[in-house]
Design a protein around this motif. Sequence first.
Motif, short mmCIF file in Angstrom:
data_model
loop_
_atom_site.label_atom_id
_atom_site.label_comp_id
_atom_site.label_asym_id
_atom_site.label_seq_id
_atom_site.Cartn_x
_atom_site.Cartn_y
_atom_site.Cartn_z
N ASN A 29 83.73 -36.00 13.87
CA ASN A 29 84.18 -35.70 12.53
C ASN A 29 85.25 -34.62 12.53
N VAL A 30 85.31 -33.85 13.61
CA VAL A 30 86.26 -32.74 13.65
C VAL A 30 87.17 -32.91 14.85
N PRO A 31 88.39 -32.35 14.78
CA PRO A 31 89.26 -32.38 15.94
C PRO A 31 88.51 -31.79 17.15
N THR A 70 85.82 -40.22 12.01
CA THR A 70 84.95 -40.69 10.94
C THR A 70 85.79 -41.23 9.80
N VAL A 78 78.75 -39.01 14.06
CA VAL A 78 79.28 -38.26 12.92
C VAL A 78 79.50 -36.81 13.30
N ILE A 79 78.52 -36.23 14.02
CA ILE A 79 78.65 -34.82 14.40
C ILE A 79 79.81 -34.62 15.37
N GLU A 131 88.93 -37.01 15.92
CA GLU A 131 88.54 -37.13 14.53
C GLU A 131 88.61 -38.59 14.12
#
Lengths: 343, 754
Positions: free
Chosen positions: B588-590, B595, B584-585, B593
């Motif tokens: 979750n971000v570009p 999640t 998740v960590i 990505e």
Amino acid sequence: MISRKLLLAASVAFGALSTTTIARADSVTLYCSADEAWCQQLARGFEQDTGITVDMTRKSSGETFAQVKAESANPKGDVWWGGTGDPHLQAAAEDLTEVYADSPMRAELYDWAIKQAEASGNRTIGVYSGALGFGYNKDLIAKNNLPEPKCWADLIKPEYKGHIQVANPNSSGTAYTMLATLVQLMGEDKAFDYLKALHKNINQYTKSGSAPIKAAGLGETTIGIVFLHDAVAQTVAGFPIEPIAPCEGTGYEIGSMSLIKGARNPEEAKKFYDWVLQAKVQEKAAEVNSFQIPSNKNAKVSDKVPDISKIKLIDYDFKKYGSSEERKRLLSKWDNDVASLPQ
Amino acid sequence: MRAANSPTGLHPTVLLWLAVGWIGYAVLPWYGLDDNFFLLGWLTDGYPLNDDVAPALFLNLQGQKLWLAPFAILLALPLLLYGRPKNDPLFGKLLMIVGALGMAWFFMQGFGIGLRGWRFEWLNLLFGKLDDRQFGMGYGALLTVTAFLFMFCIGLAARGAVGGDVFVVSSIGFVIGTVGVFIFMPVLQMLANALITPEGNYSLGSFISKIFSERLWSLGCFTGTRCGVALNSLFLAILVGVLTTLLGLVFALVATRTGFKYGKLLRALTVLPIITPPFVIGLAIILLFGLSGAVTQFVSGVFGIQPTRWVYGLPGLLIAQILAFTPIAFLVLIGVVEGVSPSMEEASQTLRANRWQTFWNVSLPLMRPGLANAFLLGFIESMADFGNPLVLGGNFDVLSTEIFFAIVGAQNDPAQAAVLAIVLLFFTLGAFYAQRFWLGRKSYTTMSGKGDAGVHPRLPAALEKILFIVAGFWALFTVFVYATIFYGSVVTRWGIDHSLTLDHYVKSFSIGRTEHGIHFSGAAWSSFWTTIEIALISAPLTAAIGLITAYLLVRQHFKGKEAFEFGTMLSFAIPGTVIGVAYVIAFNVPPIELTGTGIILVLSFIFRNMPVGVRAGIASMSQIDKSLDESSLTLGANSWQTFRKVILPLLRPAILAALVYSFVRAMTAISAIIFLVSARYDMSTSYIVGRVENNEYGIAIAYSTVLIVVMLIVIGLMQLIVGSRRIGRRGVESDQMQSRTNVSSPVVQPSGAG
């Protein structure tokens, strides 16, 4: 070359799954921390009333908090409904949730629900509450010739040795509520003396908060210390459980709701927020065997819901005991003074 | 690859990857799409000019995202190799430089520029504020970076790495690349948390005080209080590892060496626990042996003993974990036990050893790789097990549940979770090296291209008896537990109301008819289909990457092989909860990505389960004589053809084990996916856990029963597809043994083995 084939297979396979939960017109992503049936009821009900699609994920409040925190750089959820208040307050303190102070529904809510909002700078709000207590298995009490416990003081009597279960406050919000309740009810020193005495009677500190009463329902323990609504749900489900509100008075939790900061559908999230606080929505909880006390004053209460006017409730200080420093202090004291003792 | 020697044109493999790179850069959308890529909706959304769906080339031509432009230059450079042969010094050097620069730039821009401009404060200071931003990368980016990776590998091979074998170098590159991105990156991000103090600073002191704390290492259980979590876990894992290996060996011997007539039935039984969703075995054990359990009540009624909670804690955990993990040992061992060449045993008997001496001095030592791997798997499985300790642990705390509750519990302490995860990793690492040490540098090869006739000699009679008794007892116990589970799904409410009903099945799996046709109206259908889809996708991928890795580890020699091996085993040693949160960590971000998608579930399954494929592959492959590969290579096949035509067919039991295991794990995993499921991709196990939490044991057990049946069917189909391996002329002699290469399924083996 196998890597080539593998890659091809992988990309084809992944393609089938690659729809992400990204904003579409008229949808809202709900993180729900109550039980599945209740969450489903809310999600489907909101869809029916508004036509807005709800993507609902059900997780415990601790799990949801961990997820909201992990996703904070790029939030996926819009609104987080339910679950005990502390993680909501924690999320508010860590700036993970959004301020919403002008909901039209606030006028209809009980003071305790509004107090919860004020404690968080209007980043969360009370949606239900439930008093702490315990429940016992009537069959086992009879079989072991035990007296029926009525008060906190009864639970430390030696005849209950090995008959009581409660969650570990390090892992469960329910058990932490008990710890904080006893401290507020008796004063810190006496509360810890009590907990040391109780420790001798405990057969297991469970991980999850409601596990003790489920164990009691199955006959795996005689008494479980839990929220009363969890005990009532067992009784309604047909297990021989008698819910008891302790005679000295008890604390309670406030199930809360927060809007997630940086949400992709903030408008829909607010619509859900206002919708779910209505009396007619909150009343329906009892239909799915959730017997918490609704936060809307106008909501009709099921006769199975523990009557809050007959329970002595303490003036629970959520701000103090929900704060991370106080919690850490009490938990480490419990670890060192209570959990380390031989049983 | 013969064409490699012709000097005209561009080397075909280079051409291929260059084309892939250009397609990624100039044809496919560079960034991730909101909709399903394969629905091709992006073609009508203003492609190729619209920002959202444009390929990198079109973005650059419009003056946007100019940091992607260097890829065009890098992708043009390999054209300089036109007309140059593979052994030209420039060939390898240029490809390596292009590949390395391409990958480096790819990750630098990806991690440097995020959703809000520069991702790091020092970039702001260096270049000033960036007004642009970028989203998660899509298929265009994926193809381009893959092309750079393989160009680098081709270059490396051309410069003579691993004997200049492009297939081997590319495979190593591929495995390292994916393991790096999908195991190391997330896990390191997660473990960095161990150094964080509650105030958010990094501190070694708090880490040290946490890792040596009493809660982990206390020896209190010898003095009346409790032992530390770490010691509990270690003790349990060693016991479970040893006992499951022994039991697995017993079953493997009974099934292959005793002429036991009901081998198929036995196999079906041993496979049952592995395909059982979490919580169910634990729940059944409570319903049988708990304070109010059927057996406890019966015994206390007959003998007048006061019932106790004895099952909670170590005893219950041992029973549940041995039930659950013996099949894994069995799956690993059966291939090894039957792989031991009868010639060795015959030689031993010819030299006048009796049956017992032959078994003890010849057969058993030759099974060492299997025994060691089975122990390692049992040990690690026990360490990482989450469902059983949660239900049955009592006051016997173990690391996996402590980690989970450190993250999600009221104390909410990711640093503590990371510390516990490090301890867990340390144990796994220890077991891993102990296993290597025990195996040593001996050879366990028994399968060669040479004459391989004969049958396995019979086991010593006394041993045979013991085997039958142990296997029989355990089999009966398994039957008993499963009968209980099934019974639980057809009674109204276990322990309260025992009237028979099919309500639980109807509620979950009812199928209604509407005017639009069949409507799956049961509550469980949605999670059921998702689970099947994801499990079916991840199983073959897991098996493939696991076996390639095993092949590289056993057959190839390259620098850093040990580190490579450890890296591929790492994910298995990390409990699911940690992987879940780490994913998740990290994703979750570009730039990556994922999640909320199904992909992240598939990826987590592939990289969590690939070690089983690796272990099974290694165990089987160490028995295949290298002379087989060598003769294939001598006859002019390249390493890919050798792998495909010689090694792979001999690996069928390992392939099946890997396929079955990864499919089953994808259907039954819980701890990792609890963080990764989303509204659209809910999995059965998280649905079942929800039902258990809600006291609907009947539905939970009914759903599990359906899953068990489905898994049995799928495993049977897999067995039919993969087929069995044929070794020499063995097995012709005895009809009963005809299907012994059948690894795990109760389904009737197609005849003709041997």
